[in-house]
Scaffold this motif. Structure first.
Motif: not given
Length: 209
Positions: A82-83, A117-120, A186-187
């Motif tokens: 997703a965007a 750092t990213l969470t999905g 993304p969350i």
């Protein structure tokens, strides 16, 4: 002989009034119920989908199938992002042929293409939608959110089987191909990302401006 036309009795008027009150109370109760349903709609909808397979929602199984059929079905794998989540995401195998009831393991490759750092969280469904109730996952990366460090990539597995009872459904009796589709959302970074990741110098300049 002159006919006499009597006025409606008091009892009839009272009965009509009571019906009006009952209808009004029922409408009010319905309105209150709708408001309550609005607050509970998301968890109830998720529960409904999990139980019925509605909308192509797959099932979650604790153990493997009790039996394996001689019949087989083609499973196709699809991946989307997703965007707002600049990750690359794709299946490691595009298509497999599995026996109904047999447990199969596959995986998806995911990479965080940024310097953050990213969470999905992966949401999923299958098509045809009617197959959702027969598509059982024993283990899946979609059961939990996934966190990737800058530039980190990983293989994320799915362990599943297709219930042989699928062939008893009229619309699935010919064992059509099933597509398992995931979309990562993304969350922890709701801001949309419209461009490819910038280099360190540009990122630093952007933070200072």
């Amino acid at each position: 002989m002159t006919e006499r036309h009597e006025k409606p009795s008091d009892d009839r008027s009272a009965s009509t009034a009571r019906r009006g009150v009952i209808i009004a109370v029922a409408c009010a109760a319905f309105a209150v119920g709708m408001v309550g349903a609005a607050f509970a709609s998301v968890p109830l909808y998720r529960m409904f989908c999990q139980v019925t397979g509605y909308g192509g929602t797959t099932q979650r199984a604790e153990v493997a199938s009790g039996g394996v059929s001689e019949k087989s079905v083609t499973i196709r794998f699809d991946a989307n992002v997703a965007a707002g989540l600049p990750w690359s995401f794709s299946p490691n195998e595009r298509e497999v042929r599995v026996q109904l009831g047999a447990t199969h393991q596959t995986s998806y490759r995911v990479k965080n293409t940024t310097d953050r750092t990213l969470t999905g969280q992966a949401l999923f469904n299958v098509t045809p939608e009617a197959a959702g109730v027969y598509f059982n996952k024993i283990d899946c990366f979609c059961f939990n959110s996934q966190t990737l460090k800058p530039g980190e990539e990983a293989d994320m597995g799915v362990l599943f089987f297709i219930d042989p009872a699928m062939l008893q459904a009229e619309e699935l009796k010919d064992a059509p191909a099933i597509t398992l589709s995931y979309t990562f959302f993304p969350i922890d970074n709701p801001d949309p990302v419209a461009e490819a990741p910038v280099d360190g110098a540009r990122a630093k300049k952007g933070r200072e401006s």
